[in-house]
Every structure is written in structure tokens, then in C-alpha cells.
Design a protein around this motif. Structure first.
Motif, PDB file in Angstrom:
ATOM      1  N   MET A  64      -3.994 -19.815  -4.417  1.00 37.76           N
ATOM      2  CA  MET A  64      -3.001 -20.330  -3.482  1.00 37.76           C
ATOM      3  C   MET A  64      -2.297 -19.220  -2.720  1.00 37.76           C
ATOM      4  SD  MET A  64      -1.111 -23.338  -5.618  1.00 37.76           S
ATOM      5  CE  MET A  64       0.051 -23.528  -4.283  1.00 37.76           C
ATOM      6  N   ALA A  65      -2.067 -18.074  -3.382  1.00 40.02           N
ATOM      7  CA  ALA A  65      -1.234 -17.042  -2.782  1.00 40.02           C
ATOM      8  C   ALA A  65      -1.640 -15.675  -3.308  1.00 40.02           C
ATOM      9  CB  ALA A  65       0.247 -17.308  -3.071  1.00 40.02           C
ATOM     10  N   LEU A  66      -1.056 -14.654  -2.705  1.00 44.94           N
ATOM     11  CA  LEU A  66      -1.340 -13.265  -3.049  1.00 44.94           C
ATOM     12  C   LEU A  66      -0.024 -12.517  -3.165  1.00 44.94           C
ATOM     13  CD1 LEU A  66      -3.702 -11.038  -3.176  1.00 44.94           C
ATOM     14  CD2 LEU A  66      -3.004 -10.540  -0.832  1.00 44.94           C
ATOM     15  N   ARG A  67       0.080 -11.644  -4.157  1.00 43.25           N
ATOM     16  CA  ARG A  67       1.291 -10.849  -4.332  1.00 43.25           C
ATOM     17  C   ARG A  67       1.229  -9.607  -3.442  1.00 43.25           C
ATOM     18  NH1 ARG A  67       4.018  -9.831 -10.145  1.00 43.25           N
ATOM     19  NH2 ARG A  67       5.911  -8.739  -9.535  1.00 43.25           N
ATOM     20  N   LEU A  68       2.248  -9.445  -2.596  1.00 45.49           N
ATOM     21  CA  LEU A  68       2.320  -8.300  -1.698  1.00 45.49           C
ATOM     22  C   LEU A  68       3.279  -7.227  -2.196  1.00 45.49           C
ATOM     23  CD1 LEU A  68       2.354  -9.878   1.867  1.00 45.49           C
ATOM     24  CD2 LEU A  68       0.452  -8.869   0.636  1.00 45.49           C
ATOM     25  N   GLY A  69       3.956  -7.470  -3.290  1.00 43.88           N
ATOM     26  CA  GLY A  69       4.937  -6.526  -3.795  1.00 43.88           C
ATOM     27  C   GLY A  69       6.039  -7.267  -4.514  1.00 43.88           C
ATOM     28  N   THR A 123       6.394  -1.869   4.132  1.00 43.04           N
ATOM     29  CA  THR A 123       6.636  -0.431   4.097  1.00 43.04           C
ATOM     30  C   THR A 123       5.963   0.182   2.878  1.00 43.04           C
ATOM     31  OG1 THR A 123       8.728  -0.834   2.956  1.00 43.04           O
ATOM     32  CG2 THR A 123       8.816  -0.561   5.342  1.00 43.04           C
ATOM     33  N   PRO A 124       5.562   1.458   2.965  1.00 47.08           N
ATOM     34  CA  PRO A 124       4.935   2.116   1.809  1.00 47.08           C
ATOM     35  C   PRO A 124       5.936   2.620   0.788  1.00 47.08           C
ATOM     36  CG  PRO A 124       4.938   3.590   3.686  1.00 47.08           C
ATOM     37  CD  PRO A 124       5.507   2.293   4.177  1.00 47.08           C
ATOM     38  N   TYR A 178      12.344  -4.444  -0.459  1.00 48.37           N
ATOM     39  CA  TYR A 178      10.913  -4.660  -0.695  1.00 48.37           C
ATOM     40  C   TYR A 178      10.326  -3.438  -1.390  1.00 48.37           C
ATOM     41  CZ  TYR A 178       5.923  -4.590   0.305  1.00 48.37           C
ATOM     42  OH  TYR A 178       4.554  -4.486   0.193  1.00 48.37           O
ATOM     43  N   GLU A 179       9.544  -3.673  -2.436  1.00 50.47           N
ATOM     44  CA  GLU A 179       8.853  -2.600  -3.135  1.00 50.47           C
ATOM     45  C   GLU A 179       7.361  -2.860  -3.062  1.00 50.47           C
ATOM     46  OE1 GLU A 179      10.444  -2.618  -7.071  1.00 50.47           O
ATOM     47  OE2 GLU A 179      12.299  -1.605  -6.502  1.00 50.47           O
ATOM     48  N   PRO A 180       6.576  -1.921  -2.514  1.00 50.15           N
ATOM     49  CA  PRO A 180       5.134  -2.149  -2.359  1.00 50.15           C
ATOM     50  C   PRO A 180       4.428  -2.179  -3.711  1.00 50.15           C
ATOM     51  CG  PRO A 180       5.701   0.114  -1.819  1.00 50.15           C
ATOM     52  CD  PRO A 180       7.001  -0.607  -2.027  1.00 50.15           C
TER      53      PRO A 180
END
Length: 680
Positions: free
Chosen positions: A431-436, A634-635, A652-654
Motif C-alpha cells: 500500500m505504501a512506502l516509508r520515506l523516512g 533532504t539528505p 524530516y529524517e531521511p
């Protein structure tokens, strides 16, 4: 501070380059109409709509969607323009029943933000019933300054009646042309992705803090044809969603969350005004989903023990997805309540001190010192109570995170989760993907997974420039670019890992070869469709091939011959990773890239851009729509995303691979092996 407007209220605007974000409970059409000093619309050329989305100083969406972002540059408007009206309308249902009036859907929410995502004013349009078109907001010039007014004037006769009321001679013709443009836009799209489920059953535990903003503001679901949370929205959470640096508008949300926006995809009532629909997007059954697992009994006087998957859903994957959304909203709202309480305590103390010092008699006696001490004591007591409530809520969320994180499937899990060591190539798309991860300063010990729905509906921009993050002073320009490419590799690897074998193809463009060391996990594992393209010729070849693919898919769908694509056509989803943009890009290549960003997702072609926006400043405003269309990540840790409920600035934490871990190489090796087995 955001001004929450009510009907008829106005608010001054301090900036002239703005974005207007719309979140509705169903796909709507957005229109921007220019007016003179008397409010008259002089002709169709004064209206920006899906058939003519750009006018001087204006840009609107090209088709109907539940989330919109309108770009406005007040300085670019003609001197004769004194008003900009933001209009919303329900599109005519094209393939079955749909909402016939605004009273049957969630109240639309409109926000005016600066380009950096700072929200200036917002308005929830309540009280609508039989109306099918509404004037949401009006930006107007008064004595050389611009203001925004909440209008909320609805029309049961739709855009035709609205334009007629504005004394536009071609009212019916313009309304018809807008309807035709929306229909053409839907025809250009590949089959829309399934509707998004709601973001968790927030009735699973009693609320411990009141929301700081509109209690009925719940943003609508993310549209099927645009990204969000995400997160604005965003995320786009919203939504998603623009969340980038100044100069352009969660993903993406707003400020838009990345949730999803990304941060997100907020819940809403069904189009008929009924309860929230938690049904799995791939299921068509009308039977209710099975109940979530029951929590074990808690000792008397203690909160319920958290259970992984206690949200509503058809499967454990969907339950966990909804539960993460519930945690995200719980943390946003309880933090908003704490901040509101602290602000109230500060303002109450200031008021008490002002009253004390305004009396001359108190200033020359000992009463002033005593009053000051008493005011500060009351303020400290209020803050302490608020902190106790926050700590109580945070303890419950920490306990929930401790049981949810280990239970997450690979697509939702961090790279250090043991589930990756047992990784096998899946048989279907999750259903979804974790981006961070996302966190707030008041709750630094809690990380909320940032989940982005699949298939991708919006490109990703990995910002390799200076973002203003706290740890950037210790990161030089070279390291930022290296980290940005490594972050792109991690995201691409995850996308490959969560798709079945052969159903996701990755192309890489690295014109100068500057990203070669960081790209080694992809190049050595053999998961790429071809070696990274180099030089201007390589850029032109890859862009030309993917542009042709999008054209073929669109022509096949327009002609009703989706099965008549050329022999050997690769039906898999395509991802283009572009490093060091705009190096190696001429004007033609830039236009092709913009085309892929706009039209590619509907044809299964997705974009991941590794770029520093300042290096592309030479193109001027030409690239502003490109940056707005991408979800900025962001990296390094950076506070540039916002949730759709109260607009917190989330850090946000990558997704980073633990130092010394071989998990990324192991996962890519299994993906490559599965591809070879499928295509020997």
C-alpha cells in the motif's frame, strides 16, 4: 501566526508571491478569476482554469482533484487587476454517480501560504448545501496593499451561474469549456490509482488534548490523480504537499505535509456524507472489514495496552498503515494543545503584568514585585499542567511505537529492522512506502514513519543544496551532494525491493559522472535497466525514450486501445533518477523533464531529481512549476514538512542504512536475482 478566517473576515497579506492550497472531500475543479476595481471579469482571458491553466501571475491545476495548489504572483498582475477570486466547483460525474452538491461532502478547506510553506490565512467553507460552485476566497488590493477575504458564496447552478452573477457575457460558454477540459484531463490519465483508505481509527483511544484549530477542519482524502500529504500536503500526509525552499508552494503538506502530506492523506466522510470508508482500495466487497485485534485488559486506572494493528483494515498491512496515521495525528494534536496552553499562559501573564504596571501607585510600592511574582507563578503552574498532560500522551505514544515498529512489514520498516534480513521479493505491490521519519521538538524520542502511498503519484526531489538544517554547518557542499545521491539510492532501492520482480525499472542519468561512487550499490548489483547515462547525448537518449513511452501510453488510452501497445513494450513502472541537475541539460531536455514530471506518473513514469535549486536559478521562473510538482526531501534532518491538521513544522529524517550494514547490498542482490530468474 495563521489567521483562521470566518465568512466575510479579511486579513492583510505581507507577501505577494503566494500559494493557495485547497483540500476537499472529493475531487473539485479550481478556477482563478481576475477582476477590476469593481470586481468585474472583463472576459474569458481574465480567468485561469483547467483549459487555460496559466495567466499572468496565476497558475491553476489542469484537472479535478481533491487537493490543489494554486500559484499566485500579485506583482505580476496587470495594474487594472484589483481582485483575484478563487473558485471551486464540482465536476460533472463522468462514469457513474458522484457528489451532486457540496453539502454531501466534507467542508472544503482553503489556505493562503507563502512560498516557504508559512500559512498566512485559512478558511473552512462551512454551511454549503445544494451549491455546486463556490467563491472560496478573494485576494483584493486596497490602498496599495493586498488582503485576503473569506467569501464562501455558493451557487447551485454551478460555474455558469457563478460567472453570470459576475456579469461575464460568455458565462455558459466558459463553464462548458472548463467541463470539457476536465473531461480531456481525465482521458489523458492512466487508470486512476485506488482510493486511499482513511488514516486510522482515531476512536481507538480517548483523546487527551483538544485540537488547537478548527475541530471540524478534517482535510479531505488525497485525490486519485494528484499527490497530496501530503501531506499536503505536502503530504501529501499533505499534501502534502510543495514544501521546498523559497521561489516556487507536503507532497506534498499545508504548509503541506509530506505525508503525506505524504508527511499525509487526511480522512473525510464519503461523498454521500456518510461515515469514513476504511475499505481496502483493492477490494470491491461491500462487507465490513474484520474487527481489529482486541487489546489485552489493562490494570484498573491504567491506559489500555497498545497492540500492533489495532486500527481498522482488511489486512495487517492496512491496519498498520492506518495505525501509523492515527499516531501521526495524535502527536500533532496533543502537541498543538500543549503549545496552545503555553501560549495562553504567556499571554495571560503579559496581560496581568501590563495591568499591574499601568497603575502608577503599584510601581512605587512593593505591590508591583509581588504581582509580578504571582503572575509568573500562575504562568509556571499552567505550563506545568500542560506539560504533564503532554507527557502522559507521549508515554502512551511511545508505548505504541514500541509495539508497532517491530511489527512493520519491509515496505514500512527502517533499514535497521530485522525484517529486512528475512527479505524476499514480494508477489504484489504494498500500500505504501516509508520515506523516512518525522518528529517534533516537544517529543524528540518519538519517530513517526513517513509513509507515501503507492503507486507514486508525484516525483521526488532530493535537495542537494543548503537547506538551513541545524547540522548543515558541519556538512560541506561536497558532502551534501554525496549524501543527496546516497539518499536517492536508498529510496530507489526501497522502490525496487517492494515491487514484484520485473515490475519496476530504474534508469539513472548522471551527466558528469559525479555520483558514480554513491551509485555503486545500484550499478554493481545489476538492478539498473542500463548503465548510468553520461553527457548531453546520454541525457537526450534517456529522456527521449521515456517521453516517447508516455506519449504512446497516452495515445493508446485516448484511442481506447490500451492493449494495442507495440510488441515488446515494457509494462513495468519506470523510475528516472537524475543526478546533478541541470548539468548536461539544454532547453529541450529541460522541457522534456518537465513533461515527465507532469504527465509521467499517469503513464507509469516517475521522477527522482537530485538537485540544488540555486544552481538552476539561471532558468528563472521556467522551472518553478517543476519544483512545485515534486515532493522535496533532504539528505539531512530538516524541519520543512507540515501536517494537514495544525500545520506543525515537522523535522524530516531521511532513511539511513546503519554504518557498516550490508542490508542494502543483500536486498539489491535478491532483487537482481529475481529479475534474472524472471528474464533469463
Amino acid at each position: 501566526m495563521t489567521a483562521e478566517l470566518v465568512r466575510g473576515q479579511n486579513h492583510p497579506l505581507s507577501q505577494t508571491r503566494l500559494e493557495i492550497r485547497v483540500s476537499a472531500g472529493t475531487p473539485v475543479v479550481t478556477v482563478a478569476a481576475l477582476g477590476d476595481e469593481d470586481g468585474r471579469i472583463h472576459g474569458t482571458e481574465w480567468v485561469a482554469h483547467p483549459g487555460a491553466p496559466t495567466r499572468p501571475g496565476l497558475e491553476v491545476s489542469r484537472q479535478a482533484a481533491a487537493d490543489h495548489r494554486l500559484a499566485v504572483d500579485l506583482d505580476a498582475l496587470a495594474d487594472t487587476v484589483h481582485r483575484v477570486g478563487v473558485l471551486l466547483a464540482l465536476p460533472a460525474p463522468a462514469d457513474g454517480p458522484g457528489p451532486a452538491r457540496f453539502g454531501a461532502v466534507a467542508a472544503p478547506f482553503v489556505a493562503v501560504t507563502a512560498l516557504d510553506g508559512t500559512e498566512a490565512a485559512s478558511y473552512t467553507i462551512t454551511g454549503l448545501e445544494a451549491e455546486t460552485a463556490v467563491i472560496a476566497l478573494e485576494l483584493y488590493r486596497r490602498q496599495g496593499a493586498w488582503k485576503v477575504r473569506a467569501v464562501g458564496q455558493g451557487y447551485a447552478g454551478g460555474l455558469a451561474e457563478l460567472f453570470t452573477d459576475q456579469a461575464l457575457p460568455q458565462a455558459q460558454q466558459l463553464a462548458d469549456s472548463i467541463g470539457e477540459a476536465v473531461t480531456r484531463g481525465l482521458a489523458r490519465s492512466v487508470q486512476a490509482p485506488p482510493s486511499r483508505p482513511a488514516d486510522g481509527d482515531r476512536s481507538r483511544r480517548p483523546a487527551t488534548a483538544a485540537p488547537a484549530h478548527h475541530p471540524d477542519q478534517g482535510p479531505g482524502p488525497v485525490p486519485q490523480d494528484t499527490p497530496g500529504p501530503a501531506p499536503q500536503g505536502a503530504a501529501g500526509p499533505v499534501p502534502p504537499a510543495y514544501d521546498g525552499r523559497p521561489a516556487g508552494p507536503p507532497g506534498q503538506g499545508g504548509p503541506q505535509p509530506a505525508y503525506p502530506a505524504g508527511a499525509a492523506d487526511p480522512p473525510a466522510a464519503a461523498a454521500t456524507g456518510g461515515p469514513i470508508d476504511y475499505s481496502h482500495p483493492r477490494r470491491r466487497s461491500t462487507a465490513p472489514p474484520p474487527p481489529p485485534p482486541a487489546a489485552p485488559p489493562a490494570p484498573p486506572g491504567q491506559p489500555a495496552r497498545p497492540v500492533a494493528g489495532d486500527a481498522t483494515g482488511w489486512s495487517m498491512e492496512e491496519r498498520l498503515y492506518n495505525q501509523v496515521w492515527g499516531m501521526f495525528e495524535d502527536l500533532a494534536r496533543t502537541t498543538a494543545a500543549y503549545r496552545s496552553a503555553v501560549d495562553f499562559a504567556e499571554s495571560r501573564m503579559d496581560k496581568e503584568l501590563e495591568q499591574t504596571l499601568s497603575d502608577p501607585r503599584s510601581r512605587i510600592s512593593g505591590r508591583a514585585d509581588a504581582a509580578r511574582e504571582a503572575a509568573r507563578a500562575r504562568q509556571a503552574q499552567l505550563v506545568e499542567r500542560a506539560r504533564e498532560a503532554l507527557d502522559r500522551d507521549l508515554a502512551q505514544l511511545v508505548a505504541e511505537a514500541e509495539v508497532v515498529e517491530p511489527a512493520l512489514p519491509p515496505a514500512y520498516a527502517r533499514w535497521d529492522n530485522p525484517v529486512w534480513h528475512a527479505y524476499r521479493v514480494p508477489m504484489e505491490i504494498p500500500m505504501a512506502l516509508r520515506l523516512g521519519d518525522l518528529r517534533l521538538p516537544e517529543a524528540d524520542g518519538i519517530r513517526i514513519p513517513m509513509l507515501l502511498r503507492l503507486p507514486l503519484e508525484r516525483g521526488l526531489w532530493i535537495d542537494s543544496g543548503r537547506t538551513g538544517a541545524l547540522d548543515e554547518p558541519f556538512t560541506d557542499t561536497h558532502d551534501m551532494r554525496r549524501l543527496a545521491v546516497e539518499t536517492a539510492v536508498n529510496h530507489a532501492a526501497r522502490l525496487l525491493a517492494v515491487h514484484p520482480a520485473g515490475e519496476f525499472t530504474v534508469h539513472v542519468v548522471d551527466p558528469a559522472g559525479s555520483g558514480a561512487p554513491s551509485l555503486l550499490p545500484l550499478t554493481h548489483s545489476g538492478v539498473l535497466a542500463a548503465p548510468p547515462a553520461r553527457g548531453a547525448a546520454g541525457v537526450a537518449e534517456v529522456l527521449g525514450r521515456l517521453t516517447q513511452r508516455v506519449d504512446l501510453v497516452q495515445m493508446a488510452l485516448r484511442g481506447g486501445a490500451a492493449d494495442a501497445l507495440p510488441p515488446g513494450f515494457d509494462p513495468s513502472q519506470q523510475l528516472l533518477v537524475v543526478n546533478d541537475f541541470p548539468h548536461g541539460f539544454d532547453d529541450r531536455a529541460v522541457n522534456q523533464l518537465r513533461y515527465l514530471a507532469d504527465e509521467g506518473p499517469a503513464a507509469g513514469v516517475h521522477l527522482m531529481l537530485v538537485a540544488d535549486r540555486e544552481e538552476a536559478a539561471g532558468y528563472g521562473p521556467l522551472l518553478d512549476p517543476l519544483w512545485r510538482s515534486l515532493l522535496r526531501l533532504t539528505p539531512v534532518a530538516d524541519s520543512h514538512l507540515a501536517d494537514p491538521w495544525v500545520g506543525h513544522a515537522w523535522t524530516y529524517e531521511p532513511p539511513l542504512v546503519p554504518p557498516g550494514s550490508e542490508v542494502l547490498q543483500q536486498v539489491l542482490a535478491r532483487v537482481a536475482e529475481a529479475r534474472r530468474t524472471r528474464h533469463p
